[in-house]
Design a protein around this motif. Sequence first.
Motif, PDB file in Angstrom:
ATOM      1  N   HIS A   1      59.541  55.099 -90.473  1.00 31.87           N
ATOM      2  CA  HIS A   1      60.782  55.432 -90.904  1.00 31.87           C
ATOM      3  C   HIS A   1      62.234  54.799 -90.382  1.00 31.87           C
TER       4      HIS A   1
ATOM      5  N   CYS B   1      63.671  55.446 -97.223  1.00 29.68           N
ATOM      6  CA  CYS B   1      62.362  56.533 -96.558  1.00 29.68           C
ATOM      7  C   CYS B   1      62.678  57.460 -96.819  1.00 29.68           C
TER       8      CYS B   1
ATOM      9  N   SER C   1      54.280  60.642 -89.523  1.00 32.81           N
ATOM     10  CA  SER C   1      55.422  59.987 -89.918  1.00 32.81           C
ATOM     11  C   SER C   1      56.328  59.433 -88.082  1.00 32.81           C
TER      12      SER C   1
ATOM     13  N   PRO D   1      60.517  51.293 -95.426  1.00 35.28           N
ATOM     14  CA  PRO D   1      59.047  51.840 -95.360  1.00 35.28           C
ATOM     15  C   PRO D   1      58.452  50.675 -94.415  1.00 35.28           C
TER      16      PRO D   1
END
Length: 252
Positions: free
Chosen positions: A31, A38, A64, A83
Amino acid sequence: MSTITEIETDAQWQQVLSSVPPSTLLIASFHAPWAAPCAQMATVLSTLASEYPVTEPLSTKWVSINAEELSDISETYDVTAVPFLVLLRNGEVVETVSGSSAVKVRTAIEKHAKKDSAAAKDAGATNGVSQPVEAAETDPAKAKEELFKRLGDLVKAAPVMLFMKGTPSAPQCGFSRQLVGILRENSVKYGFFNILADDDVRQGLKEYAEWPTFPQLWIDGELVGGLDIVKEELSSDSDFFKPYSVAVEATS
Ligand SMILES: N[C@@H](CCC(=O)N[C@@H](CS)C(=O)NCC(=O)O)C(=O)O
């Protein structure tokens, strides 16, 4: 209920790679803090993650990664836009999903991860086949129950949640555009979900909310209403959004 770990360093990523059991699906979401899709993807992923158990052996591990800050990792996995989702098993990439389609992300994860490994094993044993039988696929009541559970989590994904057509930077309908404008004018901090990216949420939320249209504004897990109701609330109480405002107040 699995949760998502933010990877802060290359070393932490290496540590995750080496510690995840070979049978576990590692789900890495790349992200960038400035990219609105995102934020939406983070909501989708945390809702999905909450559907997977944390009991051993782990079926999934969720992380993430800031694609810009950890650019070496991004390069390794050819991340050129966010993303971007990378699914790995045993250190090997099994699938990638580029873009913010909640449907594609859910489908890819469900294809590679078993929600309940014990149930999957049982289904395999009784059928004599290794493929699990997804109860929700064959039982509409179960599917609805699962969808409503997901919606219950989604409406609470942020204290103020806007279910809209499109995204705040690119609304796909005039009503959604107006509500985004109102939230912006009132400096409201909010999460959003693009219902055009997920038809299950679009149709399910109408029934769950007993409200037939979008946008829908939810505060603290309760439906406020659509655009007209929000306008009415504001005209009777100009401080309606004050508790959710990020505006800096002047000190006198
Ligand atoms: N007066 C409504 C306007 C919203 C509206 O009519 N939305 C329609 C068109 S964007 C809608 O969501 N229809 C159902 C759908 O598209 O699924 C409000 O106050 O929010």
